[in-house]
Design a protein around this motif. Sequence first.
Motif, short mmCIF file in Angstrom:
data_model
loop_
_atom_site.label_atom_id
_atom_site.label_comp_id
_atom_site.label_asym_id
_atom_site.label_seq_id
_atom_site.Cartn_x
_atom_site.Cartn_y
_atom_site.Cartn_z
N ILE A 1 11.36 -6.57 0.58
CA ILE A 1 10.35 -6.57 -0.73
C ILE A 1 10.89 -7.80 -1.68
O ILE A 1 9.85 -8.69 -1.89
CB ILE A 1 9.98 -5.42 -1.40
CG1 ILE A 1 9.33 -4.21 -0.68
CG2 ILE A 1 8.96 -5.78 -2.43
CD1 ILE A 1 9.27 -3.03 -1.51
N LEU A 2 12.27 -7.84 -1.94
CA LEU A 2 12.89 -8.75 -2.72
C LEU A 2 12.72 -10.09 -2.31
O LEU A 2 13.04 -11.10 -2.94
CB LEU A 2 14.19 -8.30 -3.33
CG LEU A 2 14.12 -6.77 -3.99
CD1 LEU A 2 15.68 -6.57 -4.22
CD2 LEU A 2 13.23 -7.16 -5.29
N TYR B 1 9.23 1.59 -6.59
CA TYR B 1 9.89 0.88 -5.57
C TYR B 1 11.11 0.18 -5.63
O TYR B 1 11.46 -0.54 -4.37
CB TYR B 1 8.72 -0.09 -5.11
CG TYR B 1 7.16 0.26 -5.13
CD1 TYR B 1 6.89 1.35 -4.20
CD2 TYR B 1 6.40 -0.20 -5.97
CE1 TYR B 1 5.47 1.74 -4.39
CE2 TYR B 1 4.94 0.09 -6.15
CZ TYR B 1 4.72 1.35 -5.20
OH TYR B 1 3.47 1.66 -5.19
N GLY B 2 11.87 0.73 -6.50
CA GLY B 2 13.30 0.28 -6.59
C GLY B 2 13.41 -1.04 -7.33
O GLY B 2 14.52 -1.54 -7.32
N SER C 1 0.96 -1.16 -0.05
CA SER C 1 0.10 -0.15 -0.17
C SER C 1 0.87 1.25 0.02
O SER C 1 1.65 1.52 0.94
CB SER C 1 -0.88 0.07 1.39
OG SER C 1 -1.80 -1.15 1.17
N ASP C 2 0.78 2.01 -1.13
CA ASP C 2 1.75 3.29 -1.29
C ASP C 2 0.90 4.28 -0.90
O ASP C 2 -0.24 4.78 -1.11
CB ASP C 2 2.12 3.43 -2.59
CG ASP C 2 3.09 4.34 -2.92
OD1 ASP C 2 3.31 4.96 -2.02
OD2 ASP C 2 3.81 4.38 -3.72
N ALA C 3 1.54 5.20 0.37
CA ALA C 3 0.80 6.23 1.02
C ALA C 3 1.47 7.60 0.43
O ALA C 3 0.85 8.43 0.93
CB ALA C 3 0.93 6.07 2.51
N ALA C 4 2.37 7.33 -0.32
CA ALA C 4 3.08 8.59 -0.95
C ALA C 4 1.86 9.63 -1.54
O ALA C 4 1.01 9.28 -2.23
CB ALA C 4 3.98 8.32 -2.25
N GLY C 5 2.01 10.88 -1.04
CA GLY C 5 1.27 12.10 -1.42
C GLY C 5 -0.14 12.30 -0.65
O GLY C 5 -0.83 12.92 -1.05
N MET C 6 0.03 11.31 0.29
CA MET C 6 -1.53 11.29 1.08
C MET C 6 -1.62 12.42 1.98
O MET C 6 -0.65 12.89 2.54
CB MET C 6 -1.73 10.12 1.74
CG MET C 6 -2.38 8.99 0.88
SD MET C 6 -3.04 7.82 2.02
CE MET C 6 -4.44 8.55 2.36
N SER D 1 10.21 2.61 3.37
CA SER D 1 10.74 3.51 1.92
C SER D 1 11.85 2.88 1.32
O SER D 1 13.05 3.29 1.61
CB SER D 1 11.05 4.82 2.68
OG SER D 1 10.18 5.25 3.76
N PRO D 2 11.33 1.88 0.38
CA PRO D 2 12.49 1.64 -0.40
C PRO D 2 13.42 2.11 -1.10
O PRO D 2 14.55 1.84 -1.40
CB PRO D 2 11.73 0.52 -1.25
CG PRO D 2 10.26 1.18 -1.35
CD PRO D 2 10.26 1.94 -0.13
N HIS D 3 13.23 3.61 -1.65
CA HIS D 3 14.04 4.32 -2.27
C HIS D 3 14.97 4.91 -1.22
O HIS D 3 16.05 5.32 -1.81
CB HIS D 3 13.28 5.39 -3.08
CG HIS D 3 12.75 5.03 -4.61
ND1 HIS D 3 13.81 4.66 -5.73
CD2 HIS D 3 11.56 4.88 -5.11
CE1 HIS D 3 12.96 4.11 -6.68
NE2 HIS D 3 11.84 4.40 -6.49
#
Length: 206
Positions: free
Chosen positions: A178-179, A191-192, A99-104, A167-169
């Motif tokens: 994740i990998l 996500y890299g 779930s990507d919460a970027a920009g929320m 924060s994978p980046h």
Amino acid sequence: MGSNHQDYTFSHDTHPYTRSFPKLFDCCEPDFFVCYMPDQQRGIINMIQLKQRDQHRMIKEMTEEEYFQCHLMLTEWMFQQLDHITRRTGRLTKCIRLSDAAGMHYRQMEKQQKIRESKAAKHMEFAYPQLLSCLFIANAPTWVNIFFALLKPFVPKSLLEKVRLISPHKHTKDLERILEFCSRDHLATRYGGNLQEWPPRAMVSK
């Protein structure tokens, strides 16, 4: 990776619960949700762009039962896919959710909707305890941690233990987490990973 993809769509003739999906999709922007299985020897990757959901509209236009129906249908569908892989490979196969919460913005959050989601997740965790391997919440603003803490009483402990804020980046260790569940070639560049196609050809998407 194209040969590894399959395209699936839900039909209203499959089950009456599918009639609730148009209401859910009307409350969200295109491609807010992608569920795909790039490698049929491994599990399902379930990605959500959280800022693309209108939680206030969901409360106004969807009943709790309608939301639950969507949740149940998708969960059962994923379970059947993963059960098939498990039986074929002899290895217990699970899904991951990112779930990507970027920009929320905090004003996008609707407490009642989050309670609905927590209740549905609690039910699914009880009914499908082996379905979810890990829930990654990526790129979360600081205030999300506070909101998440308020919802903890509504979320089962077994599910909380699977949640990872990442924060994978920014952090190599987060990317490595994740990998553990998918290859870099099957992970989006945001996500890299190396996957430039977005959205990927999906099993289910909106």
